[in-house]
Design an enzyme around this catalytic site. Sequence first.
Site, PDB file in Angstrom:
ATOM      1  CG  ASP A 401      -7.011   5.949  -0.652  1.00  0.00           C
ATOM      2  OD1 ASP A 401      -7.179   4.696  -0.454  1.00  0.00           O
ATOM      3  OD2 ASP A 401      -7.414   6.341  -1.283  1.00  0.00           O
ATOM      4  CG  ASP A 424      -7.994   1.043  -0.830  1.00  0.00           C
ATOM      5  OD1 ASP A 424      -7.903   0.817  -2.295  1.00  0.00           O
ATOM      6  OD2 ASP A 424      -8.951   2.248  -1.702  1.00  0.00           O
ATOM      7  CG  ASP A 428      -4.715   6.529  -3.972  1.00  0.00           C
ATOM      8  OD1 ASP A 428      -3.811   6.295  -3.808  1.00  0.00           O
ATOM      9  OD2 ASP A 428      -5.986   6.070  -4.236  1.00  0.00           O
ATOM     10  NE  ARG A 526      -3.125  -0.256  -7.746  1.00  0.00           N
ATOM     11  CZ  ARG A 526      -4.231   0.375  -7.642  1.00  0.00           C
ATOM     12  NH1 ARG A 526      -4.412   1.474  -6.675  1.00  0.00           N
ATOM     13  NH2 ARG A 526      -5.374  -0.608  -8.004  1.00  0.00           N
TER      14      ARG A 526
END
Length: 696
Positions: A401, A424, A428, A526
């Site tokens: 990430d 990925d 996050d 997401r």
Amino acid sequence: MNTIQLGKKFKLYTAVSLCLTLIISLFMMYPASAATLMSSNFNNGQFTGWTPTSGNWSVVQDNGNYVYYQSGTSEGRTSAGNQSWTDYSVEADVKVENFNGSNRTYITGRYEDGNNFYAASLYNSSGGTLELRKKVGGSTTTLASKSNYGLAAGTWYTVKLEMSGSTIKMYVNGNLELTAADSSLTSGAVGLIAYKTVAKFDNVVVSDSEPSPSPTLSPDPTPTPSPEPTPTPDPSPTSSPEPTLTPTPIPGALSEYRLTGFAEGNTGGGSIAETDSRYKKVYNATDLALAVKKGSGIKVIEIMNDLDLGWNEIPESAKITSIVAHNSPLTHPVLKTTGVSKIYIDSFNGLTIFSANGSKIKHAAFVIKYSSNLIIRNLEFDELWEWDEATKGNYDKNDWDFITIEGASNKVWIDHCTFNKAYDGVLDVKKGSNGVTVSWSAFRADDQSSNSWVTQQVNAMESNLSAYPMYAYLRSSAVGLSKSDIIAIAAGQKKGHLVGSTEFASDNPNLEVTLHHNYYQDIQDRMPRLRGGNVHAYNIVMDSAGGWAAKKKITSEMENAMSSKGYKFGVTSNGAISTEDGAVLVEKSQIIGVQYPMRNNQADPADASYTGKIKALDTIYSLNGSTFRGNSDTANSPLAPVPAPVKAFSWNGFSSLPYNYTADDPSTLKARLTASNGSGAGKLSMSKENWLLTNY
């Protein structure tokens, strides 16, 4: 004895004394380095010197390197070295391939046998736990532990167990994590133990304890490799730091860029002068490594130019505790050469990282942990994706990430940044982190040009089909996708923001994120995906028109053919997602080309504990030529959440948002965010002093 003989003996005595004095002085001034007692890198394909007593041990290749592998699922033990060793350290690279539930992998010292040793433990429990343990007479005791560390299967960690007298220490990736005192065991060899785990070990080094240098005669530390002065800690309360700058907030044009959302109150590193010792200009990887090193005392980091930070392209001087090797690339021709680094920003309170010119950072993932009052502005992140053959398109191998915020960090503001395609997720937030705002940032898919990042990957696979069986199958008549089809389908970004990484974690209710004025281009999922906690998204654009067109290239026959081989290749089409009683409000935003714009459950729609609260207000939704503007609870609204029964919306922990904000009309939002002064790095021209401000 005559006078001449006495004189000669006196001179000889004097000379010997002087020599001994000089030698002793040199030892005191330049203490000896720790001696290596044993090392094993298994490069000869053998585990010479190691004695397995249980488990299934062998030497195998891992990404081209030989490693010591324990593949059994009961308890695997192996040992080496000398039972007379007392004070020493044992360090090894450890990768747990499978924890098989919540189990432990050990590096052990003062190892007498399987019932008597000290251990540094990686334990897959409580969000990932580090432990110092002892086993004496078959009875095990935990001496110290640290939970919520975030251990991940398939990730290499450098673990060191250090024993000096009764002091036992555990280091991970060069950072001291645990210390304990115990005198039960005084000597023994070293061991590797995989208790019901499948694990790999490499680069085992045993070193004796370094002698303590004289406090008065010890030389200055080795000069740092950075061309600029070494960062110094914050001044003590009695010292007199250089004065800080306090620019006057600018009214009018720049006021829309002020800090708002859950990160309000974030001070960053403050507005300090470039001449302040706490202000670091970063020109290369070594500069950055020293500036973000834990305890550096740096408050402002200005990135002066583009930085290539792959593990194989940075110098040894940058490979300190703050920058470590990430998971090794497997397929992308560029990354296989450059490698990938992981950069830790650990335990900072008050730090601003910015670029005045929108500099680009490549081949690196940043992990922010146990930090507060952190600001990152006007930076671009790129080249962190590769084709996934290893998990057949699940993208579950590399864990790359661009930014991960964890360790209950709070007050983090990420503003005017650009994030390109990543393996990925892109950005996050997990482990109870809160007070996060992501604003005026662009999240972009690959542009599919002749030399784009995805095109380079596809060209490499096209020229060597036998090395890429999944790609070769997609190109075969069994599926029938063309090279250009694959580039178009692969161009989008699979995942945006995962907020809360663990189901029903006890700290998920603490999660707080504000997203505003962000442009998401062909992000497939997401935006965000929340477990518990609260997310407020206003004035964001989910523009997945390109992804929606690419999705139509895959027929049901193609999907069946890929499924028969276990391959996953396609376009997910989700927008904002709330689960596990989390609260997501999407307000005055625009959603284009997304099949499921609002989801409220991704596990079991029949189980209300997995369902979240999600609501849209005054949002424009467009798909297949139809456009709707309104709320998610409007009659027949295409924004109504699916697939579970709707939970009434309410915030968790408060009745109304704890900050003020001004939302723009969504009808002009896409044009505004894609304008020359819109979202992303390099779009806003401001002085350095203004980049350090949070209010205008």
